[in-house]
Design an enzyme around this catalytic site. Structure first.
Site, short mmCIF file in Angstrom:
data_model
loop_
_atom_site.label_atom_id
_atom_site.label_comp_id
_atom_site.label_asym_id
_atom_site.label_seq_id
_atom_site.Cartn_x
_atom_site.Cartn_y
_atom_site.Cartn_z
N HIS A 190 -65.14 75.86 -19.92
CA HIS A 190 -64.24 76.99 -20.27
C HIS A 190 -63.93 76.87 -21.77
CE1 HIS A 190 -61.27 80.08 -19.84
NE2 HIS A 190 -60.34 79.44 -19.16
N HIS B 290 -72.31 83.01 -18.98
CA HIS B 290 -70.96 83.48 -18.63
C HIS B 290 -70.97 83.95 -17.18
CE1 HIS B 290 -67.14 85.64 -18.84
NE2 HIS B 290 -66.91 84.92 -19.94
N ASP C 292 -67.46 81.31 -27.24
CA ASP C 292 -67.33 79.95 -27.81
C ASP C 292 -68.44 79.60 -28.79
OD1 ASP C 292 -66.01 79.12 -24.70
OD2 ASP C 292 -64.93 78.92 -26.59
C1 SDX Z 1 -65.26 80.83 -21.59
O1 SDX Z 1 -64.32 83.43 -17.54
C2 SDX Z 1 -64.09 83.76 -18.75
O2 SDX Z 1 -63.85 84.90 -19.08
C3 SDX Z 1 -64.10 82.59 -19.74
C4 SDX Z 1 -64.00 82.97 -21.20
C5 SDX Z 1 -62.63 83.52 -21.55
O3 SDX Z 1 -62.52 84.24 -22.55
O4 SDX Z 1 -61.64 83.08 -20.88
O5 SDX Z 1 -64.98 83.95 -21.51
C6 SDX Z 1 -64.21 81.75 -22.09
O6 SDX Z 1 -64.95 79.91 -20.88
C7 SDX Z 1 -66.69 81.10 -21.94
C8 SDX Z 1 -67.69 80.09 -21.29
C9 SDX Z 1 -67.67 78.80 -22.10
N1 SDX Z 1 -68.49 77.75 -21.41
C10 SDX Z 1 -69.67 77.38 -21.90
O7 SDX Z 1 -70.22 77.88 -22.87
C11 SDX Z 1 -70.32 76.23 -21.13
C12 SDX Z 1 -71.80 76.51 -20.89
N2 SDX Z 1 -71.90 77.63 -19.95
C13 SDX Z 1 -72.04 77.35 -18.58
O8 SDX Z 1 -71.79 76.14 -18.09
C14 SDX Z 1 -71.98 78.56 -17.67
O9 SDX Z 1 -72.72 79.56 -18.24
C15 SDX Z 1 -70.62 79.04 -17.26
C16 SDX Z 1 -69.79 77.96 -16.70
C17 SDX Z 1 -69.93 79.67 -18.41
C18 SDX Z 1 -70.82 80.12 -16.17
O10 SDX Z 1 -71.43 79.49 -15.16
P1 SDX Z 1 -71.74 80.15 -13.73
O11 SDX Z 1 -71.39 81.58 -13.68
O12 SDX Z 1 -71.15 79.25 -12.71
O13 SDX Z 1 -73.31 80.09 -13.72
P2 SDX Z 1 -74.14 78.87 -13.19
O14 SDX Z 1 -73.54 77.58 -13.69
O15 SDX Z 1 -74.31 79.05 -11.72
O16 SDX Z 1 -75.53 79.06 -13.96
C19 SDX Z 1 -76.48 80.01 -13.47
C20 SDX Z 1 -77.82 79.49 -13.98
C21 SDX Z 1 -78.04 78.03 -13.64
O17 SDX Z 1 -79.43 77.83 -13.57
P3 SDX Z 1 -80.04 77.30 -12.17
O18 SDX Z 1 -79.33 75.99 -11.92
O19 SDX Z 1 -79.68 78.38 -11.16
O20 SDX Z 1 -81.52 77.19 -12.46
O21 SDX Z 1 -77.86 79.55 -15.40
C22 SDX Z 1 -77.95 78.22 -15.93
C23 SDX Z 1 -77.56 77.28 -14.84
O22 SDX Z 1 -78.22 76.04 -15.00
N3 SDX Z 1 -77.01 78.12 -17.02
C24 SDX Z 1 -77.24 77.44 -18.13
C25 SDX Z 1 -76.11 77.64 -18.90
N4 SDX Z 1 -75.23 78.43 -18.25
C26 SDX Z 1 -75.80 78.72 -17.07
N5 SDX Z 1 -78.29 76.70 -18.52
C27 SDX Z 1 -78.18 76.13 -19.74
N6 SDX Z 1 -77.12 76.29 -20.55
C28 SDX Z 1 -76.07 77.03 -20.17
N7 SDX Z 1 -75.03 77.17 -20.97
#
Ligand code: SDX
Length: 377
Positions: free
Chosen positions: A223, A262, A313
């Site tokens: 997050h 996201h 971010d």
């Molecule tokens: C914020 O919710 C909000 O609105 C939050 C926010 C706000 O203003 O409050 O927007 C702020 O928190 C933004 C997000 C910041 N976090 C990151 O940047 C961390 C990296 N991102 C991820 O971990 C991920 O994208 C999330 C946590 C943000 C969202 O994850 P989800 O919706 O649970 O998606 P997921 O983890 O199920 O991923 C789906 C697929 C997966 O691949 P498979 O395992 O299915 O093959 O996408 C891949 C993930 O591995 N994936 C990524 C990735 N994000 C998702 N692969 C590599 N790098 C990434 N960053």
């Protein structure tokens, strides 16, 4: 809960409430606060206006804006015993842990902390908006062995934070960049930290407890903690020529690239669009486009390999870095911006509350008789 019911892990796709504050269209990459597009607000508004907009539903007129500014100015100072506490913290205290602790401490000197009336909550909301910026700046000064800088009544919220942080009045351009960053981070519908705050408020616990819960939630790298991790990544890459290989390696090792992906946006986060421009413009102004160039290569590589877009971010990291802000302060800065959205959500929750208590499917052992300890193997 009976077995074989559908479980929505992470509450993905589950609509838990209505909200009249923020609208996100994750497929169109659209974000609005109270009907105003984030791009318009970033370009034309100020953080103080957005605070009023989120709390009252309309953009303030000149009288309302002046009154809000005066109330924020009047509440910027923090209690002496909190400064004493900050001076007692170990030098390597996690910045978000310090902020979480400080907000808890602020409650102890707020005579209305346990008054859950709307009027008291609105006053406490503005006290939190005003004071969280002072806490973060004071924490940074103290851990660097410097005296905290008292807030200045003549500066905007954004300019005053940078003044308290650096001990000098920021250039207008720098203050404006920071003001836009605050606007972009102010609210974001039912993100994890807002949800945590609402869960806390749904028990009719107080606003300080709810904000403390939100800070603890925002701290996580999935997050708000991602922005600090993004800058650590850019610093590790160091050179634009290394970026493509670094990302290829990281993805091959199944690493998550911080600042990408996201739960809601399935295209570019409109906040990233603005932050990308700020990062580029700051880099060009300072003749230091290295971080922007690395970011662009990372962005292209992640999109090509994973079909993922930058979120808020990603470019906030290089923007804050170019503003000379220490990397572990990025998430506390996210918090001191998002406090506006948190308290606006809390006012909504208190106004139309229902205890938030979801279900869970039991998958543990079946019913069994108790065995006294002297009869166990
Ligand atoms: C914020 O919710 C909000 O609105 C939050 C926010 C706000 O203003 O409050 O927007 C702020 O928190 C933004 C997000 C910041 N976090 C990151 O940047 C961390 C990296 N991102 C991820 O971990 C991920 O994208 C999330 C946590 C943000 C969202 O994850 P989800 O919706 O649970 O998606 P997921 O983890 O199920 O991923 C789906 C697929 C997966 O691949 P498979 O395992 O299915 O093959 O996408 C891949 C993930 O591995 N994936 C990524 C990735 N994000 C998702 N692969 C590599 N790098 C990434 N960053």
């Amino acid at each position: 809960m009976m077995a074989d019911q559908v479980i929505h892990k992470g509450l993905e796709g589950v609509v838990v409430s209505t909200n009249a504050l923020t609208y996100i269209d994750g497929h169109a990459g659209k974000l609005m606060y109270r009907g105003y597009l984030i791009g318009d607000l970033a370009e034309q508004s100020t953080y103080e206006e957005v605070v009023w907009l989120l709390l009252h539903g309309e953009l303030p007129n000149q009288r309302e804006l002046a009154a809000l500014k005066a109330e924020l100015v009047a509440n910027r100072t923090i209690p002496e015993h909190l400064l004493t506490l900050l001076k007692l913290l170990p030098a390597d205290t996690n910045a978000m842990a310090a902020l979480r602790t400080a907000v808890s401490m602020l409650a102890l000197s707020d005579l209305e902390s346990e008054d859950n009336s709307e009027a008291a909550n609105r006053r406490k909301a503005l006290r939190l908006v005003a004071k969280m910026a002072t806490v973060v700046a004071a924490f940074e000064r103290i851990r660097n062995g410097k005296e905290p800088v008292l807030p200045r009544p003549d500066l905007s919220h954004a300019a005053n934070f940078l003044y308290m942080l650096n001990g000098e009045v920021p250039k207008e351009t720098m203050a404006r960049v920071f003001d836009v960053c605050l606007i972009l981070h102010a609210d974001h519908e039912m993100n994890a930290s807002t949800f945590a705050a609402r869960v806390t408020a749904s028990t009719l616990s107080d606003i300080y407890s709810a904000v403390t819960a939100a800070i603890g939630t925002l701290k996580g790298p999935l997050h708000g903690g991602a922005n600090t991790k993004v800058m650590e990544m850019l610093l590790e890459i160091q050179d634009p020529d290394n970026a493509e290989h670094w990302i290829k390696e990281a993805l091959a090792n199944k690493q998550r690239i911080m600042g990408f992906g996201h739960r809601v946006y399935k295209t570019e986060d409109p906040r990233a669009t603005v932050l990308r421009r700020l990062s580029r413009e700051l880099g060009e102004k300072q003749d230091s486009t290295r971080w922007y160039k690395i970011s662009r290569t990372v962005e292209q590589e992640v999109l090509a390999q994973k079909g993922l877009y930058p979120n808020v971010d990603f470019y906030s990291a290089s923007t804050y870095y170019l503003m000379g802000i220490r990397t572990d302060l990025y998430t506390p800065i996210f918090a001191l911006a998002r406090i506006a959205g948190w308290v606006a959500n809390l006012l909504e929750q208190y106004a139309d509350n229902r205890l938030i208590r979801p279900d869970s499917e039991y998958i543990g052992p079946k019913e069994r008789p108790y065995v006294p300890v002297n009869q166990r193997n």
